[in-house]
Design an enzyme around this catalytic site. Sequence first.
Site, PDB file in Angstrom:
ATOM      1  N   ILE A 177       0.831  -1.216   0.000  1.00 38.82           N
ATOM      2  CA  ILE A 177       0.000   0.000   0.000  1.00 38.82           C
ATOM      3  C   ILE A 177       0.863   1.263   0.000  1.00 38.82           C
ATOM      4  O   ILE A 177       0.852   2.056   0.940  1.00 38.82           O
ATOM      5  CB  ILE A 177      -1.014   0.034   1.163  1.00 38.82           C
ATOM      6  CG1 ILE A 177      -1.480  -1.363   1.514  1.00 38.82           C
ATOM      7  CG2 ILE A 177      -2.191   0.915   0.807  1.00 38.82           C
ATOM      8  CD1 ILE A 177      -2.412  -1.415   2.677  1.00 38.82           C
ATOM      9  N   ASP A 178       1.626   1.452  -1.076  1.00 46.89           N
ATOM     10  CA  ASP A 178       2.365   2.691  -1.282  1.00 46.89           C
ATOM     11  C   ASP A 178       3.396   2.994  -0.217  1.00 46.89           C
ATOM     12  O   ASP A 178       3.687   4.159   0.040  1.00 46.89           O
ATOM     13  CB  ASP A 178       1.409   3.890  -1.377  1.00 46.89           C
ATOM     14  CG  ASP A 178       0.718   3.912  -2.704  1.00 46.89           C
ATOM     15  OD1 ASP A 178       1.217   3.230  -3.602  1.00 46.89           O
ATOM     16  OD2 ASP A 178      -0.293   4.602  -2.837  1.00 46.89           O
ATOM     17  N   ALA A 179       3.944   1.982   0.408  1.00 49.21           N
ATOM     18  CA  ALA A 179       5.046   2.262   1.329  1.00 49.21           C
ATOM     19  C   ALA A 179       6.359   2.034   0.585  1.00 49.21           C
ATOM     20  O   ALA A 179       6.389   1.351  -0.441  1.00 49.21           O
ATOM     21  CB  ALA A 179       4.957   1.359   2.543  1.00 49.21           C
TER      22      ALA A 179
ATOM     23  N   GLY B  62       4.280   8.217  -1.179  1.00 49.89           N
ATOM     24  CA  GLY B  62       4.208   7.107  -0.242  1.00 49.89           C
ATOM     25  C   GLY B  62       5.019   7.417   0.991  1.00 49.89           C
ATOM     26  O   GLY B  62       5.738   8.425   1.034  1.00 49.89           O
TER      27      GLY B  62
ATOM     28  N   ARG C 162      -2.653   2.833 -11.430  1.00 43.81           N
ATOM     29  CA  ARG C 162      -2.517   4.281 -11.636  1.00 43.81           C
ATOM     30  C   ARG C 162      -2.021   4.612 -13.036  1.00 43.81           C
ATOM     31  O   ARG C 162      -2.118   5.746 -13.474  1.00 43.81           O
ATOM     32  CB  ARG C 162      -1.549   4.859 -10.615  1.00 43.81           C
ATOM     33  CG  ARG C 162      -2.066   4.542  -9.233  1.00 43.81           C
ATOM     34  CD  ARG C 162      -1.488   5.425  -8.182  1.00 43.81           C
ATOM     35  NE  ARG C 162      -2.048   4.946  -6.918  1.00 43.81           N
ATOM     36  CZ  ARG C 162      -1.361   4.372  -5.964  1.00 43.81           C
ATOM     37  NH1 ARG C 162      -0.061   4.286  -6.060  1.00 43.81           N
ATOM     38  NH2 ARG C 162      -1.947   3.917  -4.887  1.00 43.81           N
TER      39      ARG C 162
END
Lengths: 608, 389
Positions: free
Chosen positions: A223-225, A375, A407
């Site tokens: 999740i975008d880390a 992120g 995206r």
Amino acid sequence: MTKNTKKTKVYVNGSLIGFHDDPEKLKKEFMIKRRDGTIDPQINFSYFKDTKEIFINTDSGRIQRPLIIVENGKPKLTEENIAQIKEGKIDWHDLIVKGIVEYIDAEEEENIYVALEEADLTPEHTHLEISGTAIFSFVTAMIPFIEHNLAGKALHGAKQYKQGIGLPVANYNLRMDTELHVLYYPQIPLVKTRVDDIIKIEKRPLVQNAVVAIMPYEGFNIIDAYVFNKGSVDRAFGRSSYYRAYKTLERRYPSGQTDKFTIPTEDCIGHKGEEDYKNLDETGIVNIESFIDKGGVIVGKTSPPRFVEEVSDFGVVSEERRDTSECIKKHLHGYVDRLFITEMTDGTKLAKIKIRTPLIPETGDKFSSHHAQKGVIGAVVPEEDMPFTSSGMKPDIILGPHSIPSRMTLGQLLESVAGKAVSLTGEQIDGTAYYNDKEYVFKQLEEFGFRYDGKEVFYSGKTGEKIEMPIFVGPLAYQRLNTHLAINKIQARDKGPVQLLTRQPTEGKQKEGGQKFGEMEGEALVSHGTAMTLYEKLMDSSDEIFLLFCEDCGIPATNDKIRNKKFCPICKGENISYIKTSYGFKVLLYELISMGIFPKILIGDKID
Amino acid sequence: MKELPEKILEKVGKYAESKKFSDYKKQKLIDVVTQGYNQGLVCKGDAMGLIAAQSIGEPGTQLTLRTKHYAGSQEVSVGSGIQRLSEIVDARSFSKHPQMTVYLNKEIIKTKKDAQKFCNNLVYVTADDIGEFQEDFYNRNVVYKIDEQKVEDLFLDKEEIITLIFDSIDGLYTSKRFSGKKTQINFLFDKNTPLYDIRKAIIKWKKIPVSGCKKIEETILSEKENEYVILTKGSNLKEVLKYEEIDSYRTVTNDLAETYKILGVEAARHAVVKYFLQVFEENGIAIDNRHAYLLADLMTSNGLLQGVVRTGITGAKKSPFARASFEETTKHLLNAALNREREELNGIVENIIVGQPINSGTGIVKLTLDPKGFEKMVKAKKKMEEKNK
């Protein structure tokens, strides 16, 4: 009205002012006059043949954009003009006055015919686009390969570009801004755009080129880390300084007393303790470059008492001064960077102290590429545990693969591939929207023996095993975002301040508050049947209190500690019991009493 | 262990029969099912109302906020999503999209033509809908002209209609007569009649009912499982039930208040459950029926249809604190004081306010230790141990 149907209506700023017989002639004359400068270039003229209407707009709030005028299939901007501009003989304003470029608003744009490229020009064209990139704003056009992204991503990317920490000013050492972020070792991006040159962003860069691999890493980058390389962080990747200036002054009071910059003595009210003032010199102001801990004192100051005390029998005013020292923010520590002491026009002494806090990237800090791929750091991993290629190269950042497909930020991948080519050839690549050459990039990569798609074989950093799938890797311009730093947000508490009225824990980070246990959370506990957990949460961890109650009257009783006697204020009886309840309930009871309502508490079972 | 309800027992019996189980095997199956059934039962102290509320509320966040319009479908538009849900739960007296499903009596209506005719006749038609009043104020005369095409579309008899209108118009005019092969009515007024009065009279005449059922705006005939069903926009159950052509056992309206008024509280309870579950079904959300049953039972438990609002069941709560914590806090506290109400502290909110363990879940167990009794118990236990030695 009927007799005027053959004539064309003329509106100025939306209101009808008259009729015209020959609209084509009017248009021609208007254009000539606007292009020779008789009429202001910001006035727009639009003629609609089908509805027989002419709109002339002169009001504010219309968005206009410049276009090159085309006549008979030839742009009015000639090679000669361009040469003159390059020599500095004419400028933008001259182009407009000479009728080479004109401003078109949304309404006039309806009936013009614009060519995108000079090669496309036909005799029918009326205007020529200055550049394809000109449809973007400055910030958006600075993103390389932006035309390969979704429109929404371009917008997001531009928004994040503005939040990046870089080198905003070169004289930051001399300035006393309230807040200022400065990035250590900012770099010129590997893939540039033409707009970069125009606004000379390379003189105040706000990015660093990081080698980014797209692969999972033990779930730390879901999740975008991001997973950061500890080695890169130690080599000052993403490191920045946070400057904050604090201001304090020696105030004068109407009674003639003043504040005083000094080390507060022990008899001051609110004295903090010797240890807290150790960094102050004898004038009460901190020494330069001394380390200040979280919430530490930077200016020692004492103030006169709030109320002027009466003269005692001996005619001496006993002055009890208060400690009103200036402290830095509770969550920040830092070094004293710069002092600034002066006097204001009325002679009041003023001190400004600038504190520098080094911000090393840590878990929770926000980073972003230019393609709206923001992120936070999920883990900072030791360099020896990072995956590596056969040449021993280790990425600075590992980005989770799930952030790409949904995206559709293909621009980011292209920038990465182009960046790789740049690091091989040593020449910057132009990534300007619509004027870039990605085939050239692929060719360059293949020439140096790399896969054209930017993938490479990796080996696990922990086991040394080869990773079966080739991993996409390449350098990307990364920036640190100045808002949303973990240090400004992290907070926890056990005991702490309570509200004055209800004695419940305070709310919010500023007041060192607790996490809210709200209505829905309470309902969740009720539906799980955990009554005692709920009881603990709302009583023991909040505002429990033991109250004395008269068993006969049912109202709060009095405890006279001096006579060691508990009695009811109404019946004076001594049939008193303790009740464990919440302070909030006590407030409710007293509010009811103040309304003239007599709430009676009937006491049931008693536990000794 | 609780015994199985008859319905489940029957099902188990049928299953055992189909598999030809022996009696021993059947008993074993029943034991297993009984165990499972007992595990599925709520325990004492479970906050089932709150669980129901959460189970409805959480999926409710996914419902659409606005009404959906299905273009081109043969359905009368019904509010769906949050709007309709709040209409049901609040038991509003006026539905935003009232709608009826009219089943037809097969003995009277046999062909599609019959059905279509009845369907068209159900729509409320006024004089204005099938004709036009033409005013000539200078000569003080008014002409009512009937639109033959419209009359034909509605399967109405032209002669009958115009006579009906002719008969039901009265007052103000000096003379009236038919004209134009009995498709027009001419009215003559006295020269001194104020124009205002003529216009007023015409507005009144426009509303003369010609055929159909009041409040029903549109009807659609559709075929469902080999029979004709009429869907209506607008609802008037009382009047529609008077027709002989319909099947009065199955004809329903989606207006809860009307259902309650005409068919009674049991029908209203069923309607609440039906339309409540329908909203979730339409949005593709699965919730357990029992949550809806609990809500519907609560809404109809005292013989009235009451919504979950401050004028409904929430306002009828006994505890003043529970009422005050919902809406209009000061009003409820003041009234409680005026009426000398007693707070029994039985509910959950009340105990949270006062700061006591709540009366549900583990908090339902009330245990207090009697120290003297405890001492006695310890002594007795010691004696027993000594004896055993």
